[in-house]
Design an enzyme around this catalytic site. Structure first.
Site, PDB file in Angstrom:
ATOM      1  N   LYS A 245       0.932  -1.339  -0.024  1.00 44.68           N
ATOM      2  CA  LYS A 245       0.205  -0.022  -0.193  1.00 44.68           C
ATOM      3  C   LYS A 245       0.874   1.167  -0.220  1.00 44.68           C
ATOM      4  O   LYS A 245       1.397   1.764   1.118  1.00 44.68           O
ATOM      5  CB  LYS A 245      -1.093   0.058   1.063  1.00 44.68           C
ATOM      6  CG  LYS A 245      -1.794   1.160   1.267  1.00 44.68           C
ATOM      7  CD  LYS A 245      -1.320   2.309   2.049  1.00 44.68           C
ATOM      8  CE  LYS A 245      -2.208   3.548   2.275  1.00 44.68           C
ATOM      9  NZ  LYS A 245      -2.096   4.649   1.387  1.00 44.68           N
TER      10      LYS A 245
ATOM     11  N   GLU B 115       8.476   2.064  11.861  1.00 45.52           N
ATOM     12  CA  GLU B 115       9.419   3.011  11.619  1.00 45.52           C
ATOM     13  C   GLU B 115       8.682   4.319  11.829  1.00 45.52           C
ATOM     14  O   GLU B 115       8.024   4.691  10.842  1.00 45.52           O
ATOM     15  CB  GLU B 115      10.439   2.739  10.661  1.00 45.52           C
ATOM     16  CG  GLU B 115      11.775   3.549  10.776  1.00 45.52           C
ATOM     17  CD  GLU B 115      11.578   5.061  10.481  1.00 45.52           C
ATOM     18  OE1 GLU B 115      11.854   5.877  11.460  1.00 45.52           O
ATOM     19  OE2 GLU B 115      11.321   5.598   9.343  1.00 45.52           O
TER      20      GLU B 115
ATOM     21  N   CYS C  52      12.734  11.282   7.968  1.00 45.26           N
ATOM     22  CA  CYS C  52      12.531  10.898   9.522  1.00 45.26           C
ATOM     23  C   CYS C  52      14.021  11.085  10.253  1.00 45.26           C
ATOM     24  O   CYS C  52      13.940  11.350  11.316  1.00 45.26           O
ATOM     25  CB  CYS C  52      12.277   9.609   9.589  1.00 45.26           C
ATOM     26  SG  CYS C  52      13.211   8.254   8.765  1.00 45.26           S
TER      27      CYS C  52
ATOM     28  N   GLU D  10       7.789  16.726  16.170  1.00 53.16           N
ATOM     29  CA  GLU D  10       8.326  16.436  14.786  1.00 53.16           C
ATOM     30  C   GLU D  10       7.624  17.365  13.867  1.00 53.16           C
ATOM     31  O   GLU D  10       6.358  17.250  13.697  1.00 53.16           O
ATOM     32  CB  GLU D  10       8.179  15.106  14.235  1.00 53.16           C
ATOM     33  CG  GLU D  10       8.922  14.682  12.845  1.00 53.16           C
ATOM     34  CD  GLU D  10       8.866  13.223  12.527  1.00 53.16           C
ATOM     35  OE1 GLU D  10       9.882  12.827  11.881  1.00 53.16           O
ATOM     36  OE2 GLU D  10       7.987  12.764  12.695  1.00 53.16           O
TER      37      GLU D  10
END
Length: 488
Positions: A180, A255, A289, A390
């Site tokens: 996906k 992750e 990231c 973040e």
């Protein structure tokens, strides 16, 4: 000559066939540099499409796992060759879909080639050990068996490298896959899957289902016939995926986010440190990231470092990633642009001093795209939102400290623990940083962003589910150990 053909309709890949979503619905994938430009239309799939893909993967599992590792690896070698032949086309598609500059997109695509070749070789490496038995007439050993059907939920920021570093080990170790992709980069995903199809992967072994995360992503996590889920994305979504997998006993690998610090010691080479801070924090528009977000600087060199940083940032050219003179492209989508601008306002409201950027570029030619200026804040305290949450954008927060001990403590004062770096010539400082830094990836005199494909990758604390991707560590997630005891 460009291979781009805008407005084309792309399809899912299920059981070896390219097929439209059952409901016939599509959504546009747009160019964030020029949102009026449609890169392509991709399926808006529903659970019936997902069910067909999972059923195909389940049916294909037994014959695929019975192939030798060498035979499975040979298909990955052929896929690598196909991807390499199409590297320019796929890189251009990536730039048009998510905005990163063409050199970055080309580099990522070639990294995908290297990952495929690396895991193709895994098909010939050992998968077990002989263990002495207490019975002198018996043979005892371990081997590894595939999980089964693996769901891959991939993000938009690395639309070639991340899907491939999940798909390639899953396949070579004998699993079948349902991918996906992120809707923002689904056209790029189609082209990657085309390379594997061209390589002769059997029907049902790899399936592609495009659709929303809430329908297809969550559906994969909840599906009773999906044995493992590997996810890269936000903490909020990742936790939902993990909870759904845990509830039914499926294996999962997450992750997620980072708030990555770089420490600039008093003895650092400031020119190198500035280059690393800018490259780590602002390349790919900060949408990594592992991107540098917190810049922790010793007071002894704070002012000269800041001056060099601002001088270099002033020369950065923002624009369309297809322009060879552009260093930084747009945010990948409108939502991400709004998020970044919202955090900039938070920084201002919390009392941080804006040193550079802080908004949209003034160039009228960039008014339509999802552009934001490279932004630097001064007077940032560790408790501010811009130092804790973040942002996933080109925003750097400068934090002054007095000692290395304070720097490491400040760097560790985060719910995240993905990547961290230090610039210093002091071996004692290096050893202290390696020992005390709570991050899955620590880098010395190098930027926070980036990891080599043959090395384990993953975070600590809230950055991951404490598993590791890439390198030979991937076998730990995609297989289970089977202990064998043989006696005549």
């Amino acid at each position: 000559m460009s291979a781009f053909a805008g407005g084309q309709t792309y399809l899912n890949y299920i059981n070896g066939e390219w097929t439209a979503a059952a409901a016939g619905k599509t959504v546009p994938s747009i160019n964030p540099a020029r949102p009026h430009e449609v890169v392509g239309y991709v399926p808006a799939s529903d659970r019936s499409d997902l069910d067909r893909a999972v059923a195909a993967a389940k049916a294909a599992l037994r014959p695929w796992r019975k192939l030798s590792g060498a035979a499975r690896g040979d298909i990955l070698f052929k896929a690598a060759a196909a991807l390499e032949r199409r590297a320019d086309e796929i890189a251009e598609t990536m730039t048009r879909e998510m905005g990163k500059t063409l050199p970055e997109a080309k580099g990522e695509t070639l990294r995908g080639v290297a990952i495929l070749r690396y895991y193709a070789g895994e098909g010939m490496r050992r998968i077990g050990d002989v263990i002495p038995s207490t019975d002198s007439e018996a043979l005892m050993f371990t081997t590894r068996v595939p999980l089964g059907v693996v769901g891959v939920i991939a993000p938009w920021n690395f639309p070639v490298a991340i899907p491939i570093w999940k798909i390639a080990p899953a396949l070579v170790y004998g699993n079948t896959v349902v991918l996906k992709p992120a809707q923002e980069t689904a056209v790029t995903a189609v082209k990657v899957v085309e390379c594997l199809a061209e390589a002769g992967i059997p029907a049902g072994v790899l399936n592609l289902v495009c659709g929303s995360g809430s329908v297809i992503g969550q559906g994969l996590a909840e599906h009773p016939d999906v044995n493992g889920i590997t996810f890269t994305g936000s903490n909020q979504v990742g936790k939902r995926v993990g909870q759904a997998a845990l509830a039914r006993g499926a294996k999962y690998q997450l992750e997620m986010g980072g708030k990555n610090p770089i420490i600039i010691a008093a003895d650092a080479d400031l020119d190198q440190a500035v280059e690393a801070t800018i490259s780590g924090g602002l390349r790919s528009t900060g949408q990594k990231c592992t991107a540098t977000s917190r810049v922790i600087v010793m007071r002894d060199v704070y002012e000269p470092f800041k001056a060099k940083l601002l001088d270099t940032i002033a020369s950065i050219q923002v624009g369309d990633g297809l322009d060879p003179d552009v260093w930084m492209g747009p945010c990948a989508n409108k939502q991400q642009l709004d998020t970044v601008l919202g955090y900039i306002q938070k920084g201002l409201s919390e009392g941080a001093a804006l040193l550079a950027g802080g908004g949209r570029p003034s160039d009228p030619a960039l008014a339509e795209g999802f552009y934001v200026q490279p932004t630097v804040f001064d007077n940032v305290s560790p408790g501010m939102a811009i130092a804790r949450e973040e942002i996933f954008g080109p925003v750097l927060a400068l934090i002054p400290v007095d000692t290395l001990e304070e720097a490491i403590a400040t760097a560790n004062d985060s719910e995240f623990g993905l990547s961290a770096s230090v610039y210093t010539r002091d071996i004692g400082a290096v050893l202290a940083f390696i020992q005390e830094m709570d991050a899955g990836l620590v880098r010395i005199n190098a930027e926070t962003a980036g990891v080599e494909l043959q090395a384990p990758f993953g975070g600590m604390k809230q950055s991951s589910s404490h598993s590791r991707e890439q390198g030979q560590a991937a076998i730990e997630f995609f297989t289970s150990v089977k202990t064998v005891f043989v006696k005549s």
